[in-house]
Scaffold this motif. Structure first.
Motif, PDB file in Angstrom:
ATOM      1  N   THR A  82      40.979  37.248  46.457  1.00 53.80           N
ATOM      2  CA  THR A  82      41.194  38.324  47.427  1.00 53.80           C
ATOM      3  C   THR A  82      40.423  39.534  46.924  1.00 53.80           C
ATOM      4  N   LEU A  83      39.484  40.025  47.738  1.00 61.58           N
ATOM      5  CA  LEU A  83      38.661  41.159  47.369  1.00 61.58           C
ATOM      6  C   LEU A  83      38.604  42.142  48.535  1.00 61.58           C
ATOM      7  N   ILE A  84      37.758  43.144  48.414  1.00 64.80           N
ATOM      8  CA  ILE A  84      37.620  44.176  49.443  1.00 64.80           C
ATOM      9  C   ILE A  84      36.173  44.192  49.913  1.00 64.80           C
ATOM     10  N   ASP A  85      35.963  44.192  51.231  1.00 65.48           N
ATOM     11  CA  ASP A  85      34.596  44.164  51.731  1.00 65.48           C
ATOM     12  C   ASP A  85      34.031  45.577  51.869  1.00 65.48           C
ATOM     13  N   GLU A  86      32.863  45.686  52.462  1.00 66.21           N
ATOM     14  CA  GLU A  86      32.161  46.975  52.540  1.00 66.21           C
ATOM     15  C   GLU A  86      32.836  47.983  53.467  1.00 66.21           C
ATOM     16  N   THR A  87      33.787  47.519  54.264  1.00 64.88           N
ATOM     17  CA  THR A  87      34.534  48.435  55.132  1.00 64.88           C
ATOM     18  C   THR A  87      35.856  48.851  54.511  1.00 64.88           C
ATOM     19  N   GLY A  88      36.171  48.277  53.348  1.00 60.78           N
ATOM     20  CA  GLY A  88      37.437  48.563  52.697  1.00 60.78           C
ATOM     21  C   GLY A  88      38.546  47.608  53.089  1.00 60.78           C
ATOM     22  N   ALA A  89      38.222  46.603  53.898  1.00 61.74           N
ATOM     23  CA  ALA A  89      39.227  45.645  54.350  1.00 61.74           C
ATOM     24  C   ALA A  89      39.376  44.506  53.341  1.00 61.74           C
ATOM     25  N   PRO A  90      40.607  44.021  53.137  1.00 66.52           N
ATOM     26  CA  PRO A  90      40.799  42.879  52.227  1.00 66.52           C
ATOM     27  C   PRO A  90      40.270  41.595  52.853  1.00 66.52           C
ATOM     28  N   VAL A  91      39.648  40.759  52.042  1.00 72.34           N
ATOM     29  CA  VAL A  91      39.130  39.469  52.505  1.00 72.34           C
ATOM     30  C   VAL A  91      39.461  38.409  51.462  1.00 72.34           C
ATOM     31  N   THR A  92      39.552  37.180  51.921  1.00 73.88           N
ATOM     32  CA  THR A  92      39.763  36.046  51.024  1.00 73.88           C
ATOM     33  C   THR A  92      38.517  35.179  51.045  1.00 73.88           C
ATOM     34  N   GLU A  93      38.518  34.155  50.204  1.00 77.35           N
ATOM     35  CA  GLU A  93      37.377  33.236  50.175  1.00 77.35           C
ATOM     36  C   GLU A  93      37.181  32.552  51.521  1.00 77.35           C
ATOM     37  N   ALA A  94      38.271  32.341  52.285  1.00 75.92           N
ATOM     38  CA  ALA A  94      38.147  31.710  53.598  1.00 75.92           C
ATOM     39  C   ALA A  94      37.428  32.621  54.593  1.00 75.92           C
ATOM     40  N   GLY A 144      28.696  42.780  50.462  1.00 76.21           N
ATOM     41  CA  GLY A 144      29.136  43.277  49.171  1.00 76.21           C
ATOM     42  C   GLY A 144      30.647  43.269  49.076  1.00 76.21           C
ATOM     43  N   LEU A 145      31.175  42.826  47.938  1.00 74.74           N
ATOM     44  CA  LEU A 145      32.617  42.753  47.738  1.00 74.74           C
ATOM     45  C   LEU A 145      32.997  43.428  46.427  1.00 74.74           C
ATOM     46  N   THR A 146      34.139  44.071  46.427  1.00 74.48           N
ATOM     47  CA  THR A 146      34.691  44.676  45.230  1.00 74.48           C
ATOM     48  C   THR A 146      36.202  44.439  45.246  1.00 74.48           C
ATOM     49  N   GLY A 147      36.948  45.207  44.497  1.00 75.59           N
ATOM     50  CA  GLY A 147      38.395  45.045  44.463  1.00 75.59           C
ATOM     51  C   GLY A 147      38.971  45.799  43.289  1.00 75.59           C
ATOM     52  N   THR A 148      40.220  45.556  43.006  1.00 73.88           N
ATOM     53  CA  THR A 148      40.812  46.131  41.811  1.00 73.88           C
ATOM     54  C   THR A 148      40.255  45.382  40.598  1.00 73.88           C
ATOM     55  N   PRO A 149      40.367  45.966  39.405  1.00 70.83           N
ATOM     56  CA  PRO A 149      39.910  45.232  38.221  1.00 70.83           C
ATOM     57  C   PRO A 149      40.530  43.840  38.101  1.00 70.83           C
ATOM     58  N   LYS A 150      41.814  43.706  38.432  1.00 66.60           N
ATOM     59  CA  LYS A 150      42.468  42.402  38.339  1.00 66.60           C
ATOM     60  C   LYS A 150      41.920  41.429  39.376  1.00 66.60           C
ATOM     61  N   GLN A 151      41.646  41.922  40.579  1.00 68.24           N
ATOM     62  CA  GLN A 151      41.099  41.047  41.617  1.00 68.24           C
ATOM     63  C   GLN A 151      39.702  40.565  41.247  1.00 68.24           C
ATOM     64  N   VAL A 152      38.884  41.475  40.719  1.00 76.76           N
ATOM     65  CA  VAL A 152      37.527  41.105  40.315  1.00 76.76           C
ATOM     66  C   VAL A 152      37.576  40.119  39.158  1.00 76.76           C
ATOM     67  N   GLN A 153      38.458  40.370  38.215  1.00 76.73           N
ATOM     68  CA  GLN A 153      38.594  39.463  37.065  1.00 76.73           C
ATOM     69  C   GLN A 153      39.029  38.074  37.516  1.00 76.73           C
TER      70      GLN A 153
END
Length: 207
Positions: A54-66, A137-146
């Motif tokens: 679960t990460l965050i996309d370029e709009t700030g919305a949460p996304v999953t691998e699906a 582009g995807l980002t997230g919290t440090p735990k999500q990225v890890q």
């Protein structure tokens, strides 16, 4: 990043990858629908890589691998402040996707930041916009990225720094993934755009 550091990073990531099992030893050539597309340069089973995130996309919305892997997808882990490796690798990936576009294959390039402290969704949007209109582009919290990094068995380590200009050592593989199947191939840095496009097309045709 110097050559010695890059070699160490690549070795660490590759060791984890190979630890997933030797692909050819586990499955016979007749069991692999993609056998004709593989180069055999990496011995681990690609199916051991990837997984839920679960990460965050370029709009700030949460996304999953699906949400992300809805078709053929090229995934790269890096960061926008990277002085050389990340821009070059993502440019290569973008060029390969452009070549595939010209042949009628729609492949999504994805850039997952390992630097959530600096890589905001807005900054990622600017970075990917220079590369390819479909690059996400995807980002997230440090735990999500890890968690995402561990799923793909990538390596990254922030160098010691006392300011905002720190660098990050990291692995440099690009992963080809399909929905439902997950990762089917891993590309190294020395693969050219033409070679990547040709091999991705082979995987898509076999899929």
């Amino acid at each position: 990043m110097n050559r010695i550091a890059l070699a160490a990073v690549a070795a660490a990531a590759l060791a984890g990858f190979i630890g997933g099992g030797v692909y050819l030893a586990q499955r016979g050539p007749g069991d692999d629908r993609f056998a004709q597309c593989r180069t055999g340069r990496i011995g681990g089973d690609p199916a051991q890589l990837g997984g839920p995130f679960t990460l965050i996309d370029e709009t700030g919305a949460p996304v999953t691998e699906a949400d992300v892997i809805t078709g053929p997808t090229l995934i790269y882990f890096g960061y926008t402040f990277c002085p050389d490796v990340c821009p070059l690798d993502n440019s290569r990936n973008a060029e390969a996707v452009h070549l595939l576009d010209g042949r009628g294959y729609e492949v999504r390039p994805v850039f997952i930041s390992i630097d959530p402290a600096r890589d905001t969704p807005e900054l990622l949007s600017e970075f990917t916009g220079y590369m390819h209109p479909r690059m996400l582009g995807l980002t997230g919290t440090p735990k999500q990225v890890q968690a995402a990094s561990r799923a793909y068995r990538t390596f990254y380590r922030i160098q010691d720094a006392d300011d905002d200009y720190y660098l990050i050592d990291h692995s440099t593989f690009t992963y080809l993934a399909f929905p439902d199947l997950g990762v089917v191939e891993v590309f190294e840095r020395d693969v050219t755009p033409d070679e990547m496009a040709e091999r991705v097309a082979c995987f898509v045709d076999s899929f």
